[in-house]
Design a protein around this motif. Structure first.
Motif, mmCIF file in Angstrom:
data_model
loop_
_atom_site.group_PDB
_atom_site.id
_atom_site.type_symbol
_atom_site.label_atom_id
_atom_site.label_comp_id
_atom_site.label_asym_id
_atom_site.label_seq_id
_atom_site.Cartn_x
_atom_site.Cartn_y
_atom_site.Cartn_z
ATOM 1 N N THR A 196 81.558 22.250 28.317
ATOM 2 C CA THR A 196 80.606 22.092 27.160
ATOM 3 C C THR A 196 79.593 23.236 27.211
ATOM 4 N N VAL A 197 79.662 23.893 26.124
ATOM 5 C CA VAL A 197 79.055 25.229 25.764
ATOM 6 C C VAL A 197 77.770 25.090 24.854
ATOM 7 N N THR A 198 76.446 25.287 25.758
ATOM 8 C CA THR A 198 75.245 24.889 25.127
ATOM 9 C C THR A 198 74.709 26.169 24.328
ATOM 10 N N GLU A 199 73.627 26.128 23.691
ATOM 11 C CA GLU A 199 72.908 27.208 23.033
ATOM 12 C C GLU A 199 72.075 27.848 24.328
ATOM 13 N N LYS A 200 71.921 29.159 24.023
ATOM 14 C CA LYS A 200 71.227 29.791 25.165
ATOM 15 C C LYS A 200 69.720 29.635 25.264
ATOM 16 N N THR A 201 69.207 29.321 26.297
ATOM 17 C CA THR A 201 67.764 28.998 26.394
ATOM 18 C C THR A 201 66.880 29.981 27.037
ATOM 19 N N PHE A 202 65.526 30.041 26.589
ATOM 20 C CA PHE A 202 64.670 31.315 26.984
ATOM 21 C C PHE A 202 64.293 30.710 28.645
ATOM 22 N N LYS A 203 64.651 31.484 29.406
ATOM 23 C CA LYS A 203 64.421 31.247 30.694
ATOM 24 C C LYS A 203 63.107 32.082 31.333
ATOM 25 N N PHE A 204 62.110 31.331 31.391
ATOM 26 C CA PHE A 204 60.810 31.787 31.838
ATOM 27 C C PHE A 204 60.741 32.581 33.296
ATOM 28 N N PRO A 205 60.437 33.683 33.248
ATOM 29 C CA PRO A 205 60.472 34.576 34.624
ATOM 30 C C PRO A 205 59.401 33.954 35.571
ATOM 31 N N LEU A 206 59.561 32.857 36.123
ATOM 32 C CA LEU A 206 58.737 32.227 37.092
ATOM 33 C C LEU A 206 58.145 33.082 38.372
ATOM 34 N N PHE A 207 58.913 33.590 38.980
ATOM 35 C CA PHE A 207 58.640 34.356 40.011
ATOM 36 C C PHE A 207 57.787 35.704 39.661
ATOM 37 N N PRO A 208 58.320 36.435 38.746
ATOM 38 C CA PRO A 208 57.542 37.790 38.424
ATOM 39 C C PRO A 208 56.167 37.264 37.976
ATOM 40 N N MET A 209 55.897 36.250 37.164
ATOM 41 C CA MET A 209 54.712 35.635 36.699
ATOM 42 C C MET A 209 53.735 35.193 37.785
ATOM 43 N N ILE A 210 54.392 34.681 38.618
ATOM 44 C CA ILE A 210 53.535 34.166 39.886
ATOM 45 C C ILE A 210 52.931 35.769 40.585
ATOM 46 N N ALA A 211 53.861 36.276 40.835
ATOM 47 C CA ALA A 211 53.534 37.723 41.491
ATOM 48 C C ALA A 211 52.218 38.260 40.681
ATOM 49 N N GLY A 212 52.593 38.415 39.298
ATOM 50 C CA GLY A 212 51.585 39.051 38.486
ATOM 51 C C GLY A 212 50.154 38.457 38.689
ATOM 52 N N LEU A 213 50.152 37.128 38.683
ATOM 53 C CA LEU A 213 49.003 36.380 38.662
ATOM 54 C C LEU A 213 48.383 36.282 39.934
ATOM 55 N N VAL A 214 49.070 36.594 41.109
ATOM 56 C CA VAL A 214 48.565 36.948 42.321
ATOM 57 C C VAL A 214 47.703 38.077 42.442
ATOM 58 N N VAL A 215 48.480 39.423 41.690
ATOM 59 C CA VAL A 215 47.693 40.439 41.659
ATOM 60 C C VAL A 215 46.479 40.581 40.980
ATOM 61 N N VAL A 216 46.339 39.664 39.835
ATOM 62 C CA VAL A 216 45.323 39.745 38.923
ATOM 63 C C VAL A 216 44.065 39.083 39.563
#
Length: 251
Positions: free
Chosen positions: A211-231
């Motif tokens: 089954t081929v599904t539509e492309k979903t947006f993949k949230f960049p979880l780890f980069p976001m966490i790293a950015g929040l830690v820096v902030v």
């Protein structure tokens, strides 16, 4: 003439006795070996019995090896007659050599090699879900002994059109694989079947429902966490520095 006949007879008798005395022999069950090779199948049981020809060595200890490594035997299973049992036979036993020899004279030995036949491990079905434009990979295990005679792929009950679908088929004797770097729903969604023909065990197949599904947006979880830690650390350091300045004002 009689003297010559006696000499020939005595020579034959001595040779015969020597052969019987200096002999270590492995007997197999079930079946017989051909040129030191016994053919068996997966999940079967093979019994090997080693015994000594001749009364001179009947009380001597026997040693078993598997591919050169000593096999641990139970007490009482070494003197004059010794046996080992391979059960169940597995793929790793294919090509394994079992050797039995006299502990006091390792030159007196006999060996048996297992030839384990088995078909490809193909059966059942698998559901594959892949996003559009992601890589599609379908793989079947075709490893067998002796090797399979032929391998084929079908798509929706017809032979796979590699040119039309852009699929790449590769087979290395161990696996057969269909792959495409960018899945397209109109081209690749459907039912695939890989099939292998074996001279002894016949036809084996495995089915894939893709089954081929539509492309979903993949949230960049780890980069976001790293950015929040820096902030967070930046804000924390700023607060600490501000507090230190305020404290100096009251000194």
């Amino acid at each position: 003439m009689k003297s010559m006949f006696r000499q020939v007879f005595l020579h034959w008798l001595l040779c015969s006795c020597t052969t019987q005395v200096l002999g270590v022999l492995i007997q197999t069950a079930p079946g017989t070996s051909t040129n030191g090779v016994i053919v068996t199948e997966l999940n079967k049981t093979v019994s090997l019995v080693c015994h000594i020809n001749g009364s001179s060595y009947q009380d001597e200890n026997l040693v078993w090896l598997r591919n050169g490594a000593t096999i641990s035997l139970k007490e009482g299973n070494t003197e004059g007659r010794s046996s080992v049992c391979i059960t169940p036979v597995i793929q790793a036993d294919n090509g394994a050599t079992f050797t039995c020899y006299l502990s006091k004279n390792s030159s007196l030995r006999d060996s048996i090699t297992l030839n384990v036949t088995y078909g490809p491990q193909l059966s059942g079905s698998e559901e594959i879900t892949v996003e559009k434009e992601e890589a599609l990979v379908l793989q079947c295990d075709i490893w067998a002994n002796p090797p399979v005679q032929s391998v084929s792929w079908t798509f929706n009950n017809t032979n796979v059109d590699l040119e039309a679908t852009g699929l790449l088929e590769t087979t290395d004797g161990f696996n057969t694989k269909l792959s495409n770097g960018r899945a397209v729903k109109s081209l690749h969604e459907g039912t695939y079947e890989c099939s292998a023909i074996h001279a002894i065990y016949g036809r084996h197949t495995k089915t894939f429902y893709v089954t081929v599904t539509e492309k979903t947006f993949k949230f960049p979880l780890f980069p976001m966490i790293a950015g929040l830690v820096v902030v967070f650390l930046t804000i924390l350091l700023a607060i600490i520095a501000r507090c230190q300045r305020i404290m100096k004002c009251f000194q």
